[in-house]
Design an enzyme around this catalytic site. Structure first.
Site, short mmCIF file in Angstrom:
data_model
loop_
_atom_site.label_atom_id
_atom_site.label_comp_id
_atom_site.label_asym_id
_atom_site.label_seq_id
_atom_site.Cartn_x
_atom_site.Cartn_y
_atom_site.Cartn_z
CG ASP A 61 120.07 95.19 -10.95
OD1 ASP A 61 120.96 95.18 -11.83
OD2 ASP A 61 120.22 95.74 -9.85
CG HIS A 95 124.36 95.76 -11.19
ND1 HIS A 95 123.16 96.10 -10.61
CD2 HIS A 95 125.31 96.41 -10.48
CE1 HIS A 95 123.37 96.92 -9.60
NE2 HIS A 95 124.66 97.13 -9.49
CB SER A 261 124.63 98.26 -6.13
OG SER A 261 124.27 99.10 -7.17
#
Length: 403
Positions: A61, A95, A261
């Site tokens: 990520d 994130h 996600s």
């Protein structure tokens, strides 16, 4: 521009989960395990069987903040495959830290290995699609494939990939497909989010579209598809993707977010529960177990696959499965597979440039446009002939023309 560089930047610009996961503006604290998503996945019951002890989940990520309170010392970080040194920046790992928290909410005794392969939107070097066209960054071209291979070589048993490209020009990367096959050949379960483009162009996305990857759609509390979740045949299962509480790097607490996600990361956590309890199961067997114990196992649809994952049922079913690892030879490029008995059952998708539905619509519209152009040309030419043949006013005494 090199296709690989364009593809990598496209991930940062139209990343199906980094750009698509919508984070609520106001943060509010919520203890792990209190969100609706864990009950929807039957995680509390699953914890009576497994909590993911000893399993490493690689989260590929935007990096992670190891000191975040929600992670509670359960995360480490490997190389930055973007080749940068941004760990001290306030926006770093926004994130990725959230995705790590979802994995650990489901598998609290697991360990997370963070591998940075994309940028957060707050990163000054983040590029939009238009910017990437003007200023390509070849350094990021192979970050995702390199991170996958690193994870496979450094003890990961599950890889969680909440990112992807929905770019109709360069969607398929042979190197990435080979990297995933390499990971599968080493017994690593690969989970990827389906995408957040379902209410728009709904393009084919990768890496979720590669053979052997467990594709996860985002679901609502009712078990249906979230309106944004991408719809394709490679969707295997679904997991909660609306109003999910993930770690927030700014507040050091949690914020509400939505997208495929978190759905992918939550499912990776369930895979970790299975692998921890039954480590000899092959990746294909883990995928089959997740599908056969989901909310509608007898009916597949491209919206939610076989339905919402049920962690407790999956673990109970896994205990009845005889592990049959089947390792195919791995060549220098990393091709091969570890899918359990047989192969992964998915045809190769080499060079698939665009979603078939989009292609059909484009062809139809193109034919309509061509027909309109030809019709216009014929009308113009016909009008010209008519004007040439129509006699104008004749002067007095002028004889009429002879046709």
């Amino acid at each position: 521009m090199r296709a690989g560089a364009f593809r990598a930047v496209s991930r940062a610009a139209v990343a199906l989960c980094v750009a698509g996961a919508l984070v609520a503006s106001a943060a509010r604290a919520q203890a792990a395990g209190k969100g609706w998503e864990l009950d929807a996945l039957s995680v509390p019951a699953a914890h009576n069987i497994s909590k993911g002890d000893g399993v490493t989940v690689a989260v590929i990520d935007s990096g992670i903040r190891r000191d975040h309170p929600v992670l509670d010392g359960r995360a480490s970080e490997g190389p930055d495959f973007l080749g940068e040194n941004d760990q001290k920046e306030s926006w770093y790992g926004s994130h990725g830290t959230s995705m790590a928290s979802h994995v650990l909410d489901v598998a609290p005794k697991a360990k997370v290995l963070g591998l940075r392969a994309i940028r957060d939107r707050e990163d000054p070097d983040y590029q939009t699609w238009e910017e990437s066209m003007a200023r390509p960054n070849p350094q990021t071209a192979h970050a995702v494939r390199n991170a996958i291979r690193y994870a496979a070589d450094h003890g990961a048993r599950v890889i969680s990939i909440s990112l992807g490209t929905e770019d109709p020009f360069t969607p398929y990367d042979e190197g990435e497909a080979q990297a995933i096959q390499y990971a599968l050949s080493k017994g690593v379960v690969v989970v990827a989010s389906a995408g957040n483009d379902g209410d728009a162009q709904n393009l084919v996305a990768y890496p979720v579209g590669y053979p052997g990857v467990i594709g996860v759609a985002a679901s609502t509390p009712s078990g249906g598809r979230a309106y944004f979740s991408t719809v394709h045949s490679y969707v295997d299962v679904a997991a909660p993707g609306v109003d999910i509480w993930g770690a927030d790097v700014k507040s050091k607490g949690r914020v509400s977010e939505q997208g495929s996600s978190p759905a992918g990361a939550l499912t990776a956590g369930v895979a970790a529960l299975i692998v921890a309890k039954y480590p000899k199961l092959a990746p294909r067997q883990v995928a089959d177990i997740l599908q056969s114990t989901a909310s509608h196992p007898d009916r597949h649809d491209p919206k939610t696959g076989y339905g919402v994952v049920n962690a407790a049922k999956a673990l109970r079913a896994a205990g009845k499965v005889k592990a049959q690892p089947y390792v195919l030879p791995v060549n220098a490029e990393g091709a091969g597979g570890h899918f359990g008995p047989g192969d992964d059952g998915t045809p190769r998708r080499v060079g698939q440039p665009i979603d078939v539905a989009v292609l059909v619509v484009a062809v139809v519209l193109g034919l309509v446009a061509l027909g309109m152009i030809l019709g216009g040309v014929l009308l113009v030419r016909g009008g010209r002939r008519a004007r040439r043949r129509s006699p104008g006013p004749l002067a007095a005494g002028t004889p009429p023309p002879q046709w």
